[in-house]
Design a protein around this motif. Structure first.
Motif, mmCIF file in Angstrom:
data_model
loop_
_atom_site.group_PDB
_atom_site.id
_atom_site.type_symbol
_atom_site.label_atom_id
_atom_site.label_comp_id
_atom_site.label_asym_id
_atom_site.label_seq_id
_atom_site.Cartn_x
_atom_site.Cartn_y
_atom_site.Cartn_z
ATOM 1 N N THR A 88 0.845 -1.264 -0.130
ATOM 2 C CA THR A 88 0.034 -0.046 -0.024
ATOM 3 C C THR A 88 0.866 1.174 -0.059
ATOM 4 O O THR A 88 2.167 1.224 0.250
ATOM 5 C CB THR A 88 -0.987 0.119 1.166
ATOM 6 O OG1 THR A 88 0.027 0.008 2.530
ATOM 7 C CG2 THR A 88 -1.628 -1.248 1.462
ATOM 8 N N ASP A 89 0.278 2.481 -0.237
ATOM 9 C CA ASP A 89 1.135 3.530 -0.360
ATOM 10 C C ASP A 89 1.827 3.734 1.078
ATOM 11 O O ASP A 89 2.903 4.367 1.466
ATOM 12 C CB ASP A 89 0.021 4.882 -0.773
ATOM 13 C CG ASP A 89 -0.200 4.779 -2.238
ATOM 14 O OD1 ASP A 89 0.542 4.154 -2.804
ATOM 15 O OD2 ASP A 89 -1.215 5.445 -2.427
ATOM 16 N N ARG A 93 4.770 1.661 1.633
ATOM 17 C CA ARG A 93 5.883 2.001 0.954
ATOM 18 C C ARG A 93 6.471 3.127 1.315
ATOM 19 O O ARG A 93 7.823 3.340 1.488
ATOM 20 C CB ARG A 93 5.182 2.387 -0.652
ATOM 21 C CG ARG A 93 5.053 0.939 -1.375
ATOM 22 C CD ARG A 93 4.770 1.618 -2.907
ATOM 23 N NE ARG A 93 5.998 1.952 -3.649
ATOM 24 C CZ ARG A 93 6.042 1.675 -4.984
ATOM 25 N NH1 ARG A 93 5.014 1.216 -5.797
ATOM 26 N NH2 ARG A 93 7.114 1.990 -5.497
#
Length: 374
Positions: free
Chosen positions: A216-217, A220
């Motif tokens: 997922t963002d 990351r």
């Protein structure tokens, strides 16, 4: 890092120009991933109706991190091989250009010598090649003839010299052309290796990107922060660690470089902080690891070779306990990564794609050795 090409040869654009970014084929990769996503969505929908469908579990972030780091390290190995092949190809290309220029120059001299021999042959043909004794008997003035015979002997000697010179020039032209042919074969072989290493780098980086797509963002972003890659480095002081300045000693003063050249190299590396990692690049807009150290020391007046495994032998090998700002520090058993030491156990380096040039502890990778350019 082209010399002008002589006008007698046609220039061609080399088909293997260095790639600027590792995103070659990114559109194709995104299209493939989109198609795969749609296919998986369709399969999951069908499974929901028959009670057999299951969503594929996401890999754990730590697992992705380790796999991505391994792929980046493998890509770095291939990048250094690419850099070495490119350096060899550039050298071979320059040698070939010089040989072709030299072959053309010697061929012009050979043609001039051939023309001189042709003139001599025509003159002898017109003289009729009459026997010297007959010429003496037919001469109204024997003394004048004998004086002329001396001149003919000198002409004969000149002819022999001209013939020998022509043979020598012919041999030298053949040698140059043979060297040019051998260099051409070497260039073709090196370009083949260059292409192979480039493909390897692109595949490794694409694989890493596909793994990161599973995160997922938020995951990351957390991974980037853990690696010190949040992009908030202070270009003036090198502060990219929440605990404070990484390059100051216990007294608070920056570690001093041992000489003006090393100081200029460190200053250059500081100025590169925040610039992107671009594999195969030596600046000024981006760097790979050995491209950064090469450019930094070039600013200090010292020319380093292009690859990590040649840079480590380009200066004085030193022990870890002897490190001083400006020294090159190398990592991994294959000597596939390099950074510029700045003191306090820290270095400036170009880590990998997606991670800009930054300051990092030298303990974050397996230390392999160090050298001091001179």
């Amino acid at each position: 890092m082209t010399a002008p090409v002589a006008s007698h040869r046609r220039t061609t654009q080399h088909p293997l120009a260095p790639l600027a970014l590792p995103g070659v084929g990114a559109r194709t990769a995104r299209t493939a991933r989109t198609a795969a996503t749609l296919a998986l969505a369709g399969a999951a929908t069908a499974g929901a109706f028959d009670g057999t469908g299951q969503a594929a579990p996401r890999p754990a972030p730590d697992q992705v991190k380790h796999q991505v780091e391994a792929l980046y390290q493998e890509a770095e190995v291939a990048t250094q091989k690419y850099n070495g092949a490119k350096e060899q190809a550039d050298t071979a290309r320059a040698e070939l250009s010089a040989l072709q220029d030299e072959a053309a120059r010697r061929t012009r001299k050979l043609n001039a010598a051939r023309a001189e021999l042709g003139t001599m042959a025509a003159t002898e043909y017109r003289s009729g090649g009459v026997d010297p004794t007959v010429r003496l008997l037919l001469s109204a003035d024997p003394q004048h003839y004998l004086d002329g015979a001396t001149v003919l002997e000198r002409v004969g000697s000149h002819q022999a010299t001209a013939v020998a010179g022509y043979a020598r020039r012919l041999g030298s032209v053949r040698q140059i052309r043979e060297r040019a042919e051998a260099t051409t074969e070497r260039l073709v072989s090196t370009e083949s290796a260059l292409k192979k290493h480039r493909i390897t780098v692109v595949r490794k980086l694409d694989s890493a990107e596909r793994l990161l797509d599973h995160l997922t963002d938020e995951q990351r972003a957390r991974m980037a922060r853990a690696a010190g890659q949040d992009g908030h480095a202070d270009r003036g002081t090198g502060r990219d660690d929440p605990q404070g300045d990484l390059v100051t000693s216990l007294t608070g003063a920056p570690a001093a470089a041992p000489g003006s050249r090393a100081a200029r190299a460190v200053s250059f590396a500081r100025g590169a902080i925040g610039k992107p990692y671009i594999w195969g690049a030596t600046g000024p807009s981006g760097f790979d690891c050995s491209g950064l150290t090469q450019a930094a020391w070039k600013s200090g007046g010292i020319s380093l070779p292009r690859t990590t495994y040649t840079q480590i032998n380009s200066g004085q090998r030193i022990a870890r306990s002897e490190l001083a700002p400006g020294d090159l520090v190398f990592f991994y058993s294959g000597i596939s990564h390099v950074g510029l030491y700045i003191g306090g156990g820290k270095m400036i380096h170009a880590p990998h794609p997606g991670a800009p040039v930054r300051i990092a502890p030298i303990d974050e990778m397996p230390f392999a050795g160090a050298s001091r350019p001179a």
